[in-house]
Design an enzyme around this catalytic site. Structure first.
Site, PDB file in Angstrom:
ATOM      1  N   GLU A  85      -7.796  32.594   8.538  1.00 53.29           N
ATOM      2  CA  GLU A  85      -6.928  31.427   8.798  1.00 53.29           C
ATOM      3  C   GLU A  85      -7.438  30.648  10.008  1.00 53.29           C
ATOM      4  OE1 GLU A  85      -2.629  32.068   9.016  1.00 53.29           O
ATOM      5  OE2 GLU A  85      -2.478  30.380  10.411  1.00 53.29           O
ATOM      6  N   HIS A 119      -4.184  39.409   1.721  1.00 48.46           N
ATOM      7  CA  HIS A 119      -4.864  40.617   2.190  1.00 48.46           C
ATOM      8  C   HIS A 119      -4.198  41.878   1.650  1.00 48.46           C
ATOM      9  CE1 HIS A 119      -6.574  38.089   5.700  1.00 48.46           C
ATOM     10  NE2 HIS A 119      -7.439  38.189   4.720  1.00 48.46           N
ATOM     11  N   ASN A 176      -0.397  39.780   9.766  1.00 47.82           N
ATOM     12  CA  ASN A 176       1.066  39.840   9.946  1.00 47.82           C
ATOM     13  C   ASN A 176       1.563  41.275   9.876  1.00 47.82           C
ATOM     14  OD1 ASN A 176       2.757  40.200   7.225  1.00 47.82           O
ATOM     15  ND2 ASN A 176       0.851  39.152   6.725  1.00 47.82           N
ATOM     16  N   CYS A 179       6.368  36.882   1.059  1.00 48.46           N
ATOM     17  CA  CYS A 179       6.948  35.612   1.513  1.00 48.46           C
ATOM     18  C   CYS A 179       6.650  34.553   0.449  1.00 48.46           C
ATOM     19  CB  CYS A 179       6.297  35.204   2.825  1.00 48.46           C
ATOM     20  SG  CYS A 179       4.513  34.981   2.598  1.00 48.46           S
ATOM     21  N   THR A 205      -0.333  31.221  11.983  1.00 52.91           N
ATOM     22  CA  THR A 205       1.038  31.369  11.462  1.00 52.91           C
ATOM     23  C   THR A 205       1.614  32.777  11.595  1.00 52.91           C
ATOM     24  OG1 THR A 205       0.145  31.846   9.277  1.00 52.91           O
ATOM     25  CG2 THR A 205       0.763  29.558   9.729  1.00 52.91           C
ATOM     26  N   SER A 246      -4.572  42.822   7.307  1.00 57.81           N
ATOM     27  CA  SER A 246      -3.452  41.879   7.239  1.00 57.81           C
ATOM     28  C   SER A 246      -2.887  41.660   8.643  1.00 57.81           C
ATOM     29  CB  SER A 246      -2.373  42.446   6.316  1.00 57.81           C
ATOM     30  OG  SER A 246      -1.186  41.712   6.466  1.00 57.81           O
ATOM     31  N   CYS A 272      -1.356  28.409   1.935  1.00 61.00           N
ATOM     32  CA  CYS A 272       0.096  28.312   2.140  1.00 61.00           C
ATOM     33  C   CYS A 272       0.440  26.959   2.759  1.00 61.00           C
ATOM     34  CB  CYS A 272       0.587  29.432   3.049  1.00 61.00           C
ATOM     35  SG  CYS A 272       2.352  29.238   3.395  1.00 61.00           S
ATOM     36  N   SER A 292       2.139  40.333   2.609  1.00 63.29           N
ATOM     37  CA  SER A 292       1.221  40.427   1.466  1.00 63.29           C
ATOM     38  C   SER A 292       1.362  41.749   0.712  1.00 63.29           C
ATOM     39  CB  SER A 292      -0.220  40.260   1.965  1.00 63.29           C
ATOM     40  OG  SER A 292      -0.439  41.049   3.127  1.00 63.29           O
TER      41      SER A 292
HETATM   42  C1  2E4 Z   1      -1.720  33.229   4.928  1.00 62.00           C
HETATM   43  C2  2E4 Z   1      -0.949  33.038   6.052  1.00 62.00           C
HETATM   44  O1  2E4 Z   1      -2.857  36.137   7.822  1.00 62.00           O
HETATM   45  P1  2E4 Z   1      -2.633  37.540   7.329  1.00 62.00           P
HETATM   46  O2  2E4 Z   1      -3.836  38.412   7.606  1.00 62.00           O
HETATM   47  O3  2E4 Z   1      -1.370  38.114   7.815  1.00 62.00           O
HETATM   48  O4  2E4 Z   1      -2.555  37.345   5.743  1.00 62.00           O
HETATM   49  P2  2E4 Z   1      -1.979  38.264   4.584  1.00 62.00           P
HETATM   50  O5  2E4 Z   1      -2.792  37.944   3.382  1.00 62.00           O
HETATM   51  O6  2E4 Z   1      -1.819  39.665   4.974  1.00 62.00           O
HETATM   52  O7  2E4 Z   1      -0.521  37.668   4.384  1.00 62.00           O
HETATM   53  C3  2E4 Z   1      -0.311  36.477   3.694  1.00 62.00           C
HETATM   54  C4  2E4 Z   1      -0.583  35.280   4.538  1.00 62.00           C
HETATM   55  C5  2E4 Z   1      -1.523  34.360   4.172  1.00 62.00           C
HETATM   56  C6  2E4 Z   1       0.114  35.063   5.669  1.00 62.00           C
HETATM   57  N1  2E4 Z   1      -0.039  33.937   6.391  1.00 62.00           N
HETATM   58 FE1  SF4 Z   2       2.879  31.124   4.493  1.00 66.19          FE
HETATM   59 FE2  SF4 Z   2       1.815  33.089   5.866  1.00 66.19          FE
HETATM   60 FE3  SF4 Z   2       4.265  32.315   6.408  1.00 66.19          FE
HETATM   61 FE4  SF4 Z   2       3.756  33.597   4.153  1.00 66.19          FE
HETATM   62  S1  SF4 Z   2       3.547  34.432   6.216  1.00 66.19           S
HETATM   63  S2  SF4 Z   2       5.023  31.739   4.349  1.00 66.19           S
HETATM   64  S3  SF4 Z   2       1.718  32.831   3.645  1.00 66.19           S
HETATM   65  S4  SF4 Z   2       2.411  31.086   6.669  1.00 66.19           S
END
Ligand code: 2E4
Ligand code: SF4
Length: 317
Positions: free
Chosen positions: A126, A41, A224, A12, A164, A222, A96, A266
Site C-alpha cells: 500500500e 494478504h 492490519n 471489511c 489505512t 497482513s 479499496c 483479510s
Molecule cells: C488494503 C488496505 O494492508 P494489509 O497488509 O493489512 O492488507 P490485508 O490484505 O491484510 O487486508 C486488507 C487490506 C487491503 C487492508 N487495507
Molecule cells: Fe479498505 Fe483496508 Fe479499510 Fe478494509 S481495512 S476497508 S481494505 S482500507
C-alpha cells in the site's frame, strides 16, 4: 475454557469488494484472470480464487498481452497503471476505495504545492502504491523518532497522509510529534483512518480486558492483523497471530481461563471457526461473542465490472 470472539472481526468492505471483483471477473471473462499481488494478504483467500482460475503474479511483466489484470486491494503506483495501458492489458482496479481516497488526498495536497509526509511502513505494497500515486516528492515517516530526523525546506507548506491500517494510537503519537515540530502542518484526523481498522482495534482492546490470551487470525504479511496482535500485547495480554487452527500451540492456552479470538480484515470467518475447533480439541469450550459496533459499509464493484453486476441484479427475480 471460555472463548470470547471480538466483534467486529474479519472481512471489511474493501476485502469483500476485492474478492467479489476477482470472482465477477472470472465469470465475465473466463479463466485465467491475472491478479497482481495477493488480492488480500491471506493464503486461504488466494488459494480459493486460484481454484476458480485466478493466476497470481507479483509483476505485470508476467501477464500475457490482452489478458485481464486485476490490481490488489492495496493499490498500485501510477507506473503500474501506465505499464498496464502500454501493454494493452484489460486492467480492473480492486484497490479499496479508502486507499484510493488517500491517493486523492495526497494528489490534492501536492497540486496545492505542499511537501508531503506519508505515515506508514516501508516496503508495504500500500505504501509503495501511495508513494507512486503522488507526482511530488513524499517523505515516509514510520515512527515518532523519524520525525526528529526529518530535513525539510522550512518555506514549503507541509501536509501528511497515512496508510489505512496503522495503529490509531501510534499514528496519533506521530501526528502529535509532527505538529510539535511543524506547527503549520495539515492533514486528516486519526478519525479518518479506515473505519474497519478503527473498529477492529477498538474491539481487540476491549477483548484484551476480559481474557488471558488473544489469538489473532490472519497472515504474517497482513499489516492490519499485525497491529491487532500488537494492540493486545500493549494491553498486557499474551497475543499470537495465526493463520489457522493447526498453528495453535497447546502451551499458549494451557493455563488460560479465557481465550480471546479476533481476525484481521483479510482473514475469512472459516479460519476463525477453524481456530475455535482447534481450541475445542484441547478443552471444553464455552463460546461467547462480545457485543460491538455493527458495520454496514458496502462498496460498489469497480466501474469496469459494476455495469455487468447491476444488469445481473435486474435479471435476478
Ligand atoms: C488494503 C488496505 O494492508 P494489509 O497488509 O493489512 O492488507 P490485508 O490484505 O491484510 O487486508 C486488507 C487490506 C487491503 C487492508 N487495507
Ligand atoms: Fe479498505 Fe483496508 Fe479499510 Fe478494509 S481495512 S476497508 S481494505 S482500507
Amino acid at each position: 475454557m471460555r472463548v470470547i470472539l471480538a466483534q467486529p472481526r474479519g472481512f471489511c468492505a474493501g476485502v469483500v469488494r476485492a474478492i467479489d471483483t476477482v470472482e465477477h471477473a472470472l465469470r465475465r471473462h473466463g479463466t485465467p484472470v491475472y491478479v497482481r499481488h495477493e488480492i488480500v494478504h491471506n493464503k486461504h483467500v488466494v488459494d480459493g480464487l486460484k481454484a476458480q482460475g485466478a493466476v497470481f503474479v507479483e509483476e505485470l511483466a508476467e501477464v500475457p498481452t490482452d489478458a485481464v489484470a486485476i490490481f490488489s486491494a492495496h493499490g498500485v503506483s501510477r507506473a503500474v497503471e501506465t505499464e498496464a495501458r502500454a501493454r494493452g492489458l484489460r486492467a480492473i482496479d480492486a484497490t479499496c476505495p479508502l486507499v484510493t481516497k488517500v491517493h486523492e488526498q495526497g494528489r490534492r495536497y501536492a497540486a496545492k504545492g505542499y511537501a508531503l509526509i506519508l505515515i506508514g511502513h516501508a516496503g508495504h505494497p500500500e505504501v509503495t502504491g501511495t508513494l507512486g500515486q503522488i507526482p511530488a516528492p513524499v517523505t515516509l515517516v514510520q515512527t515518532e523518532a523519524d520525525v526528529d530526523t526529518l530535513v525539510l525546506d522550512a518555506d514549503t507548506p507541509l501536509a501528511y497522509i497515512t496508510q489505512t491500517t496503522l495503529s490509531v494510537d501510534d499514528t496519533r503519537g506521530i501526528i502529535d510529534a509532527l505538529q510539535r515540530r511543524f506547527p503549520q502542518i495539515v492533514g486528516p484526523d486519526t478519525r479518518d483512518i479506515c473505519y474497519a481498522t478503527q473498529n477492529r482495534q477498538t474491539a481487540v482492546r476491549e477483548l484484551s480486558q476480559q481474557v488471558d490470551v488473544v489469538l489473532v487470525v490472519g497472515a504474517q504479511n497482513s499489516s492490519n492483523s499485525q497491529r491487532l496482535r500488537e494492540i493486545a500485547a500493549q494491553a498486557g495480554v499474551r497475543s499470537y497471530l495465526i493463520a489457522q487452527g493447526s498453528e495453535l500451540k497447546p502451551d499458549w492456552v494451557r493455563d488460560a481461563g479465557a481465550v480471546g479470538v479476533t481476525a484481521g480484515a483479510s482473514a475469512p470467518e472459516t479460519m476463525v471457526q477453524d481456530v475455535v475447533a482447534a481450541l475445542r480439541r484441547l478443552a471444553e469450550v464455552e463460546l461467547l461473542t462480545l457485543p460491538g459496533r455493527e458495520e454496514h459499509v458496502v462498496f460498489r464493484l469497480p466501474a469496469e465490472l459494476a455495469a455487468e453486476a447491476a444488469a445481473a441484479e435486474v435479471a435476478t427475480p
